[in-house]
Design an enzyme around this catalytic site. Structure first.
Site, PDB file in Angstrom:
ATOM      1  NE  ARG A 128      -2.662  -1.696   3.331  1.00 48.19           N
ATOM      2  CZ  ARG A 128      -3.055  -1.280   4.446  1.00 48.19           C
ATOM      3  NH1 ARG A 128      -3.872  -0.318   4.751  1.00 48.19           N
ATOM      4  NH2 ARG A 128      -2.748  -2.199   5.408  1.00 48.19           N
ATOM      5  CE1 TYR A 146      31.531  29.215  -5.959  1.00 46.64           C
ATOM      6  CE2 TYR A 146      33.643  29.553  -7.593  1.00 46.64           C
ATOM      7  CZ  TYR A 146      32.894  28.779  -6.730  1.00 46.64           C
ATOM      8  OH  TYR A 146      33.137  27.499  -6.675  1.00 46.64           O
TER       9      TYR A 146
END
Ligand code: UD1
Ligand code: MG
Length: 472
Positions: free
Chosen positions: A30, A380
């Site tokens: 299920r 960065y």
């Protein structure tokens, strides 16, 4: 008792050994998933691991997992650090048949505790109570009154209230189905009784299964003492058969985490909007805004504040540091009184010092940033070692990748890097250097000097801005 991996413990002067059997052979159709049921996660950890970790405090001599479907994947997921015995149940003929597979591995122990791998939130306190009764030579069964008992085994008692048997839903009469005391599935008992009773169980019932529950009747017939106990919380014995039940228990587990944090003095702006998928340790006067996800091992110092919508994974945050909204910190350590975010991304292997500021749209990867250094906007910083008291201007990029390999950037102390600078690694900027805005730095920059790329600037006074063309 007294040393960490003791497999024996003393009870009434006798050396006792405990075995734990975890039933985990059910396929879980299920769940609508290819993943074995017990590997579905609650709070970032497989259900079976919840059970195994919680019961490990009992220091069992043996912990046997009865597996079926997807056994190899289950074993792999449980890692080698846990000392487990694995037995396969094939085919799966019921709960008694499942426990039967474990008997050879547990036969030498005094007491046995039976758990389910798909009932993940069982608590150690409840297990301890069951084991204590079983050690006193009783069959200890965990039962509970529920609103809706449908589908579950019902506890049958006689007129004086003594427990007699368990009848499965499919075998029950209409009258028996109205009973609201159910079998949780958890029990503990002297191992010897289990070994005696299991071979006598038949499968002449509605499901043609070997029911472990049949041993209750055998105990009563043999006048063995039987006690029933109830769990401290209903959710401890809630099982998972569907994704809905998985989601429900996930919320319960998160509520438990939140409650524990509140009890420890952490301020949660909304206890219903925090997710802890691992182990969160928080100091004093920590404040956590809404929708923060903690993954793995996270340590927050004193007076730390975490803004809304952050994800913190395997990291440590120093005292008085502020993490502003929408920040992701992964496998990094951040010093004291730092300010990270909003919208910052700190990637693995980064170490940020005290009073470091990492601002919006700044990405840091595998870099060390010294105390009092700042990169406040759009930058960065990858594979870099940045000294103390450095300012990294907006739009600055470490060009760490040449298309084949990664290279390091070294920036000394007290360096000032203007806006929109490219540092083409491998490169070193010596301490005290100033790099002018817009510089592409492709050679090392000397200390205490201004370094720039000479550029010219011209203006054309005769140039005209084009007019917008009319649509008509
Ligand atoms: C069982 C109990 C029932 C109880 C219910 C609680 C029996 C006969 N019935 O119901 O009284 O109210 O649990 O949830 O014990 N398993 C195996 N091998 C098997 C069958 C089951 O390992 O052959 C495992 C399952 O993976 C699961 C647990 O045993 O972890 C219980 O099985 P499940 O089918 O969910 O419960 P029921 O048999 O319906
Ligand atoms: Mg069943």
């Amino acid at each position: 008792v007294g040393f960490p991996h003791c497999l024996f413990y003393w009870h009434n002067g006798n050396m006792r050994t405990l075995s734990i059997v975890v039933l985990a052979a059910g396929q879980g159709k299920r769940m609508q998933s290819a993943i074995p049921k017990v590997l579905h996660e609650i709070a970032g950890k497989p259900m079976l691991a919840h059970v195994l970790d919680e019961c490990s405090a009992l220091k069992p001599a043996v912990c046997t997992v009865v597996y079926g479907h997807g056994g190899e994947a289950v074993q792999r997921a449980m890692q080698s650090s846990r000392d487990l015995t694995w037995v396969e149940q094939k085919p799966q003929l019921g709960t008694a048949h499942a426990v039967m597979q474990a008997v050879p591995s547990i036969g030498h122990t005094n007491t046995t505790l039976i758990l389910y791998g798909d009932v993940p939130l069982i608590q150690i306190a409840t297990m301890r109570r069951l084991v204590a009764e079983a050690e006193a030579e009783k069959l200890a069964w965990l039962t509970m009154e529920v609103e809706d008992p449908s589908g579950l085994g019902r506890i049958l008692r006689n007129a004086s209230g003594a427990v007699q048997a368990i009848v499965e839903d499919k075998d029950a009469t209409e009258a028996q189905r109205t009973i609201r005391e159910i079998n949780t599935g958890f029990l503990a008992l002297p191992t010897q009784w289990l070994s005696d009773w299991l071979p006598r169980i038949h499968n002449n019932n509605a499901q043609k299964e070997y029911y472990l529950t049949d041993i209750l009747e055998m105990a009563v017939a043999e006048r063995k003492p039987v006690v029933t106990l109830s769990p401290d919380h209903k959710w401890e014995v809630s099982g998972v058969n569907t994704k809905l039940q998985l989601a429900t228990l996930e919320r319960q587990c998160q509520r438990n985490h939140a409650q524990r944090l509140l009890e420890q003095g952490v301020t949660l702006l909304d206890p219903d909007r925090i997710d802890v998928r691992g182990e969160l340790t928080a100091g004093q006067d920590v404040r956590i805004d809404v929708n923060v996800v903690f993954e793995g091992k996270v340590v927050l110092g004193n007076d730390v504040s975490i803004g809304a919508n952050c994800v913190l994974r395997n990291c440590s945050i120093g005292d008085k540091t502020e993490v502003l909204p929408f920040t992701l910190i992964d496998a990094a350590s951040v010093g004291r009184a730092a300010r990270i975010g909003p919208f910052a991304r700190v990637r693995p292997d980064s170490t940020l010092g005290d009073d470091v500021h990492i601002g919006n749209f700044v990405e840091v990867k595998a870099s060390t940033i010294g105390d009092h250094s700042k990169a406040n906007h759009l930058a960065y910083i990858g594979d870099a070692t940045v000294g103390v008291n450095v300012n990294v201007g907006a739009g600055t990029i470490t060009c760490n990748y040449d298309g084949a390999n990664k290279h390091r950037t070294i920036i000394g102390d007290n360096v000032h890097i203007g806006s929109d600078v490219q540092l083409v690694a491998p490169i070193t900027v010596a301490s005290g250097a100033t790099i002018a805005a817009g510089t592409t730095l492709w050679k090392d920059a000397p200390a205490d000097a201004l370094t720039l790329n000479p550029k010219t600037q011209t203006s054309n006074p005769t140039w005209k801005r084009p007019n917008k063309e009319s649509k008509h």
